[in-house]
Design a protein around this motif. Structure first.
Motif, PDB file in Angstrom:
ATOM      1  N   ALA A   6      -2.701   4.009   9.429  1.00 56.51           N
ATOM      2  CA  ALA A   6      -3.155   5.211   8.039  1.00 56.51           C
ATOM      3  C   ALA A   6      -2.129   6.262   8.887  1.00 56.51           C
ATOM      4  O   ALA A   6      -2.066   7.113   8.078  1.00 56.51           O
ATOM      5  N   ASP A  65      -5.123   0.181  10.417  1.00 54.93           N
ATOM      6  CA  ASP A  65      -5.002   0.397  11.645  1.00 54.93           C
ATOM      7  C   ASP A  65      -5.153   2.174  11.700  1.00 54.93           C
ATOM      8  O   ASP A  65      -4.332   2.348  10.969  1.00 54.93           O
ATOM      9  N   GLU A  66      -5.635   2.451  12.557  1.00 54.58           N
ATOM     10  CA  GLU A  66      -5.500   3.712  12.417  1.00 54.58           C
ATOM     11  C   GLU A  66      -3.661   3.715  13.011  1.00 54.58           C
ATOM     12  O   GLU A  66      -3.832   5.333  12.452  1.00 54.58           O
ATOM     13  N   GLU A  73      -0.541   9.351   6.036  1.00 52.84           N
ATOM     14  CA  GLU A  73      -1.187  10.251   5.840  1.00 52.84           C
ATOM     15  C   GLU A  73      -0.445  11.295   6.522  1.00 52.84           C
ATOM     16  O   GLU A  73      -0.359  12.177   5.533  1.00 52.84           O
ATOM     17  N   ARG A  75      -5.675  13.481  14.896  1.00 51.46           N
ATOM     18  CA  ARG A  75      -5.548  12.363  14.825  1.00 51.46           C
ATOM     19  C   ARG A  75      -3.716  11.631  15.002  1.00 51.46           C
ATOM     20  O   ARG A  75      -3.858  10.655  15.766  1.00 51.46           O
ATOM     21  N   ALA A  78      -4.801   3.985  -1.084  1.00 53.81           N
ATOM     22  CA  ALA A  78      -5.957   4.250  -0.146  1.00 53.81           C
ATOM     23  C   ALA A  78      -5.644   3.914   0.979  1.00 53.81           C
ATOM     24  O   ALA A  78      -5.222   2.749   1.063  1.00 53.81           O
ATOM     25  N   VAL A  79      -5.518   4.503   1.922  1.00 56.01           N
ATOM     26  CA  VAL A  79      -5.065   3.858   3.190  1.00 56.01           C
ATOM     27  C   VAL A  79      -6.228   2.616   4.518  1.00 56.01           C
ATOM     28  O   VAL A  79      -6.577   2.800   5.125  1.00 56.01           O
ATOM     29  N   ASP A  80      -7.600   2.942   3.278  1.00 51.07           N
ATOM     30  CA  ASP A  80      -8.920   2.088   3.642  1.00 51.07           C
ATOM     31  C   ASP A  80      -8.252   0.658   3.806  1.00 51.07           C
ATOM     32  O   ASP A  80      -7.396   0.098   3.418  1.00 51.07           O
ATOM     33  N   GLY A  81      -8.927   0.705   5.261  1.00 51.31           N
ATOM     34  CA  GLY A  81      -8.690  -0.335   5.596  1.00 51.31           C
ATOM     35  C   GLY A  81      -7.130  -0.775   7.048  1.00 51.31           C
ATOM     36  O   GLY A  81      -7.506  -1.832   7.214  1.00 51.31           O
ATOM     37  N   THR A  95      -5.526  15.819  10.624  1.00 51.59           N
ATOM     38  CA  THR A  95      -4.472  14.405  10.237  1.00 51.59           C
ATOM     39  C   THR A  95      -3.814  14.721  11.426  1.00 51.59           C
ATOM     40  O   THR A  95      -3.436  14.079  12.549  1.00 51.59           O
ATOM     41  N   LEU A 125       0.649  -1.032   0.419  1.00 52.63           N
ATOM     42  CA  LEU A 125       0.426   0.228  -0.387  1.00 52.63           C
ATOM     43  C   LEU A 125       0.786   1.264   0.256  1.00 52.63           C
ATOM     44  O   LEU A 125       0.743   2.134  -0.809  1.00 52.63           O
TER      45      LEU A 125
END
Length: 140
Positions: free
Chosen positions: A73, A69-70, A77, A95, A64-67, A92, A58
């Motif tokens: 991701a 873990d936080e 990002e 987060r 894309a970072v969909d899927g 961002t 990825l």
């Protein structure tokens, strides 16, 4: 200097956030700088640290970072924004602070900065991979 004073230093970062998160940050930084040398030498270390092949792919392919873990991701990002537009969006940043805390985030950014600086030096002096080491990062 005042911002760095909020960190505890890179010497203890692994104990605080884990080698796996550090390797995600390093790979995201290497990808952002198209640093073949840094990527190729660190991809195997990332795998050994527990970064799953799907996460590595990825990051490598800019997906894309969909899927994810936080933690993963937000690291990906954060690096993409920091090194892409040189501006981390407020959301961002919030987060990242929520996930890692301010102290650890300061040190993660210092780690990213160190690898970004290495990428510049490696590119500036046309550093090639060691003989017999195949490149792992697709570049144009």
């Amino acid at each position: 200097g005042q911002i760095r004073a909020h960190g505890e230093g890179l010497q203890t970062l692994e104990a605080r956030v884990g080698n796996r998160s550090m390797m995600v940050a390093i790979l995201a930084t290497a990808r952002a700088h198209a640093s073949q040398y840094d990527w190729t030498l660190n991809e195997p270390r990332a795998f050994e640290a527990g970064v799953e092949p799907a996460v590595i792919d990825l990051i490598r392919n800019g997906l894309a970072v969909d899927g994810l873990d936080e933690k993963d991701a937000v690291l990906v990002e954060f690096a993409r924004e920091l090194f892409g537009s040189y501006n981390v969006e407020a959301n961002t940043y919030a987060r990242a602070v929520s996930v890692f805390g301010e102290t650890d985030l300061v040190d993660i950014v210092a780690l990213m900065g160190a690898h970004a600086a290495d990428a510049v030096v490696l590119a500036g002096f046309d550093q090639q991979l060691p003989e017999g080491v195949a490149p792992l990062l697709p570049l144009p």
